[in-house]
Design a protein around this motif. Structure first.
Motif, PDB file in Angstrom:
ATOM      1  N   PHE A 215      12.017   0.644  -1.548  1.00  0.00           N
ATOM      2  CA  PHE A 215      12.230   0.096  -0.195  1.00  0.00           C
ATOM      3  C   PHE A 215      13.265   0.923   0.562  1.00  0.00           C
ATOM      4  O   PHE A 215      14.190   0.380   1.164  1.00  0.00           O
ATOM      5  N   LEU A 218      13.698   0.226   4.328  1.00  0.00           N
ATOM      6  CA  LEU A 218      14.343  -1.062   4.611  1.00  0.00           C
ATOM      7  C   LEU A 218      15.844  -0.984   4.360  1.00  0.00           C
ATOM      8  O   LEU A 218      16.653  -1.443   5.176  1.00  0.00           O
ATOM      9  N   ARG A 293      -6.080  -5.535  -2.685  1.00  0.00           N
ATOM     10  CA  ARG A 293      -5.108  -6.620  -2.632  1.00  0.00           C
ATOM     11  C   ARG A 293      -5.131  -7.412  -3.937  1.00  0.00           C
ATOM     12  O   ARG A 293      -4.090  -7.749  -4.504  1.00  0.00           O
ATOM     13  N   ALA A 304       3.858 -10.171   0.029  1.00  0.00           N
ATOM     14  CA  ALA A 304       4.511  -9.316   1.015  1.00  0.00           C
ATOM     15  C   ALA A 304       4.547  -7.883   0.522  1.00  0.00           C
ATOM     16  O   ALA A 304       4.269  -6.933   1.277  1.00  0.00           O
ATOM     17  N   ALA A 305       4.884  -7.696  -0.762  1.00  0.00           N
ATOM     18  CA  ALA A 305       4.953  -6.345  -1.311  1.00  0.00           C
ATOM     19  C   ALA A 305       3.573  -5.713  -1.342  1.00  0.00           C
ATOM     20  O   ALA A 305       3.416  -4.518  -1.073  1.00  0.00           O
ATOM     21  N   MET A 307       1.187  -6.262   0.737  1.00  0.00           N
ATOM     22  CA  MET A 307       0.904  -5.871   2.119  1.00  0.00           C
ATOM     23  C   MET A 307       1.619  -4.568   2.453  1.00  0.00           C
ATOM     24  O   MET A 307       1.023  -3.629   2.973  1.00  0.00           O
ATOM     25  N   TYR A 308       2.917  -4.511   2.117  1.00  0.00           N
ATOM     26  CA  TYR A 308       3.775  -3.412   2.546  1.00  0.00           C
ATOM     27  C   TYR A 308       3.478  -2.139   1.767  1.00  0.00           C
ATOM     28  O   TYR A 308       3.497  -1.041   2.310  1.00  0.00           O
ATOM     29  N   LEU A 309       3.209  -2.282   0.468  1.00  0.00           N
ATOM     30  CA  LEU A 309       3.084  -1.102  -0.386  1.00  0.00           C
ATOM     31  C   LEU A 309       1.638  -0.681  -0.617  1.00  0.00           C
ATOM     32  O   LEU A 309       1.385   0.478  -0.935  1.00  0.00           O
ATOM     33  N   LEU A 312      -0.967  -1.819   3.888  1.00  0.00           N
ATOM     34  CA  LEU A 312      -0.608  -1.142   5.134  1.00  0.00           C
ATOM     35  C   LEU A 312      -0.730   0.375   5.055  1.00  0.00           C
ATOM     36  O   LEU A 312      -1.264   0.993   5.966  1.00  0.00           O
ATOM     37  N   PRO A 313      -0.228   1.022   3.982  1.00  0.00           N
ATOM     38  CA  PRO A 313      -0.360   2.486   3.942  1.00  0.00           C
ATOM     39  C   PRO A 313      -1.804   2.949   4.026  1.00  0.00           C
ATOM     40  O   PRO A 313      -2.095   3.977   4.642  1.00  0.00           O
TER      41      PRO A 313
END
Lengths: 393, 405
Positions: A215, A218, A293, A304-305, A307-309, A312-313
């Motif tokens: 992260f 962040l 997913r 959330a992770a 989604m983020y990792l 989204l990429p």
């Protein structure tokens, strides 16, 4: 389309030889193009003679003699060239602000269309369908003549928390003004930027060495925000004060005034392009296979992770190219400003053309400017696209 | 998903279809379930509560009388009133053809009957003059009649009928042109100059001309861009990229201002200049869509055709184009929708299409200050056309099995 079939060429008559035909075809094509261009040029010369015009650019240094309602410093005594530059800056201002705001709107609504909340999903869909299926020009004229010009007078201004005021003459927003402590705060901010960069590199290294999410972005953002906030409290007094617009007499003093034209332009462009960007974002997220997913969740990542990792990429990779063309569309669409009297590049160009009659060079300038904007935006986005692209074997 | 269903207290974990029986459960699942959804719902309700009553109050007080008073202007412009039957006749012919095609291409009967019924209902309910009602009824009749006729004829004649139908569509373009434009010296169809075309009619004519003219041009440009001959490839690439890099309005202005300089010997009507500008602009975008389809045709297809001894032209016509065009159908429809919206830009160069005529109505002192009413109505017309086109395209996409990548 000529399909090369050289492998099959044996001894043939030369007029059946593909290589000969290819050359012949191109020569013919170029001859036709040159003939047409020549005819058009001859017509142009005759037409210009009839109108008593000569093709040259020295009119750009002549005195313009017309006013421009907003933009960088300019008086009617300045040259046509300066007037055009004012238009260019206005176009860039609307374009840059529009790109930032429509991205915000588009991302929020795009995610909203995938929300599990029925109300949010429905509202987002209605917004997207309404704004995508009506012409932008109509929307701009609507915002300008049916909304901005119908706002109450100065004394009955609509107030938003006593910070922003909207009336017939435009939108008034507060302006941040630096005080004596501002320089010190900026130094503290620079130090925290350096520290944040260091932290970013450190967390990245942890991520690479230990193979778990670091992260880094962040952490760096957090440090930056903390540094900025601490600096704000540490310096004596406040480094920035808000210059809030105040009604004095018959007009507002202070703050930044956005003209009704600018406000309508920005609203129209942002809402229209935002609807398209929302579709791009939704399509990008939906295009990531469901299994990604599920696999991420099966590996124990929290939603959330995941989604983020994970999601989204991959979505970003699909989103970037169509997003680029939406940005390009936004900049090109800002030329519709001419319909509501916002002095953008195109509007000023047409005024110059009407005054000097130099339609061909002015059109050349306008086209060249738009082409270079498109080129620059495309270059930046392509650079970014290369960075997020999948590295294939 | 499963997790959420289990979390619902007393929820029908094994039988989601039962959920509809309990509205409270639906509200819980769709509006309140994780805590942040409750917050989002509250925010959305607050926004709605602030906006909807105001809009409603405004809509009740608005002076909608401006719309019926100017409806003919908005739809037909200044087309001579005694010749308006020709516009209706054009629409009716197209409705008949649409019905025939619908019947031929295994459309669902119910949909077409519904369309016909809606036309009839509109005819019965619309408080319009008698001729308009009669024409609306005729439209419904032609749609339904064409549909049942199309089904029967298609069953009897098979593929030959489809070719005839295609020819009829092509002929309909000429027929509509004769109806709208008229023939010099004719008593039945006295010529109507393009200067008195306007409103929705002009919008649709510009869109149709743009679609019909830019499609073949776009296919040619796309083929040119993929050509093995460098001169042609570069010329096409330069054209496509230049046009795509500049706004449509600049091309429309150029068509109005510069065309007369480059072609001084021809007196082109304003409408024709706008048509040329729209076509040249749209062709570049069409070319990029088609190029995407061409790239999607596997190389093996071309190689197999070459191995079978087909000539280049036949490979293109019989193998490559059918596959490529089928794949790009949805994006081409999308292109047509933006074309429809883009025709509104000709209002800036002084033509009185839908938006232009709306502006000129608002310039009339009798209707001063009614911008919101008129523009919202115009927006509704655009919305109906482009939304129905886009949902038709989505259905088409599903029917062709595209977009499932």
């Amino acid at each position: 389309m000529m399909l090369s079939s050289d492998a099959f060429v044996q001894r043939k008559a030369f007029w059946r030889d593909t290589r000969f035909l290819a050359v012949l075809f191109q020569v013919l094509f170029l001859a036709v193009v040159i003939l047409l261009a020549g005819a058009a040029y001859a017509n142009m010369v005759r037409g210009l003679e009839r109108l008593g015009l000569r093709l040259q650019l020295d009119f750009l240094s002549q005195e313009a003699g017309f006013g421009i309602s907003e933009g960088i410093a300019y008086t009617p005594g300045d040259s046509y060239g300066r007037a055009f530059v004012v238009g260019v800056v206005n176009t860039l201002r609307v374009g840059a602000l529009g790109i930032v705001l429509s991205t915000v709107v588009g991302v929020l609504v795009g995610i909203g269309r995938l929300s599990s909340n029925w109300l949010v999903r429905g509202l987002s869909s209605v917004y997207v369908e309404v704004f995508r299926n009506t012409p932008l020009l109509l929307q701009l004229i609507f915002w300008y003549s049916a909304v901005m010009l119908k706002m109450p007078g100065v004394r009955q201004s609509i107030s938003v928390f006593d910070l922003v005021f909207i009336n017939q003459r435009g939108v008034y927003i507060p302006r941040p003004v630096p005080t004596g402590a501002f320089a010190l705060w900026v130094w503290l901010l620079i130090i925290s930027v350096v520290m944040a960069a260091g932290l970013y590199v450190y967390r990245r290294r942890i991520q690479e060495r230990e193979g778990r999410p670091g992260f880094a972005g962040l952490w760096a953002l957090g440090l930056l925000a903390a540094g900025g906030a601490l600096g704000w409290l540490a310096v004596p007094g406040s480094p920035l004060v808000l210059d809030v617009p105040i009604l004095q007499g018959f007009n507002f003093r202070g703050g930044i005034q956005l003209s009704p034209e600018f406000a309508a332009m920005l609203t129209g462009l942002v809402l229209y392009t935002g609807a398209f960007i929302a579709e791009v974002v939704r399509g990008g997220i939906q295009s990531v296979p469901k299994g990604q997913r599920e696999a991420a969740l099966a590996l124990g990542l929290r939603p959330a992770a995941a989604m983020y990792l994970v999601i989204l990429p991959q979505a970003l990779r699909i989103i970037i190219p169509p997003l680029t063309s939406q940005y390009l569309n936004l900049v090109k669409n800002s030329s519709l400003a001419t319909a509501i009297g916002f002095p953008d590049m195109f509007n000023v160009g047409v005024t110059i053309m009407n005054q000097t009659g130099q339609s061909i060079p002015v059109f050349g300038l306008i086209m060249a400017s738009y082409l270079s904007f498109s080129l620059i935006t495309a270059l930046i986005m392509n650079w970014y696209n290369r960075r997020v692209r999948l590295v294939e074997r | 998903m499963l997790e959420r269903r289990l979390a619902v207290p007393g929820g029908p974990a094994g039988n989601p279809g039962r959920g509809l029986r309990a509205p409270a459960l639906w509200v819980w699942k769709n509006l309140l379930s994780p805590w942040y959804n409750a917050v989002l719902t509250a925010v959305a309700l607050a926004v709605l509560g602030a906006v909807v009553p105001r809009v409603w109050r405004w809509a009740v007080d608005a002076e909608w009388s401006v719309i019926p008073a100017n409806l003919t202007l908005l739809l037909a412009g200044t087309y001579p009133r005694e010749e308006i039957w020709r516009l209706w006749a054009a629409v009716a012919s197209l409705a008949g053809l649409a019905g025939l095609s619908g019947g031929t291409y295994r459309g669902s009967a119910r949909k077409w009957m519904t369309a016909a019924f809606l036309c009839a209902a509109a005819a019965a309910l619309v408080p319009a003059a008698a001729p308009s009602r009669m024409w609306l009824l005729t439209l419904g009749g032609l749609l339904a009649g064409g549909f049942s006729l199309g089904r029967r004829v298609a069953a009897a004649f098979g593929p030959a009928w489809r070719r005839i139908l295609g020819a009829m569509w092509m002929a309909s373009a000429a027929w509509v042109y004769v109806l709208l434009h008229g023939i010099a010296g004719s008593a039945v169809f006295p010529p109507v100059p393009t200067s008195s075309w306007g409103g929705l009619t002009m919008t649709l004519v510009l869109t149709a001309v743009g679609i019909i003219a830019s499609f073949p041009l776009g296919v040619l440009l796309a083929l040119g861009r993929r050509s093995a001959l460098p001169a042609i490839r570069w010329a096409c690439t330069a054209y496509i990229e230049t046009v795509r890099g500049v706004p449509l309005i600049s091309i429309l202005f150029m068509a109005q201002v510069l065309l007369p300089i480059f072609l001084p010997d021809y007196r082109l009507e304003h409408v024709v200049r706008a048509m040329i500008g729209i076509t040249l602009f749209s062709a570049a975008y069409m070319a990029e869509n088609v190029r995407g389809g061409l790239q999607g045709v596997p190389k093996g297809q071309v190689e197999a055709a070459q191995a079978l001894g087909l000539s280049n032209a036949r490979i293109l016509w019989l193998i490559v184009l059918p596959q490529a065009l089928r794949a790009v159908l949805p994006s081409v429809v999308g292109q047509f929708i933006s074309l429809l919206k883009d025709t509104s830009l000709v209002a800036i160069v002084g033509l009185l299409e839908l938006l232009g005529i709306a502006r000129s109505i608002l310039a009339n002192p009798a209707w001063l200050g009614l911008q919101a009413e008129v523009y919202l109505f115009v927006a509704l017309i655009y919305f109906i056309f482009s939304f129905s086109m886009s949902s038709a395209s989505r259905r088409l996409e599903r029917a062709l099995g595209l977009g499932e990548r």
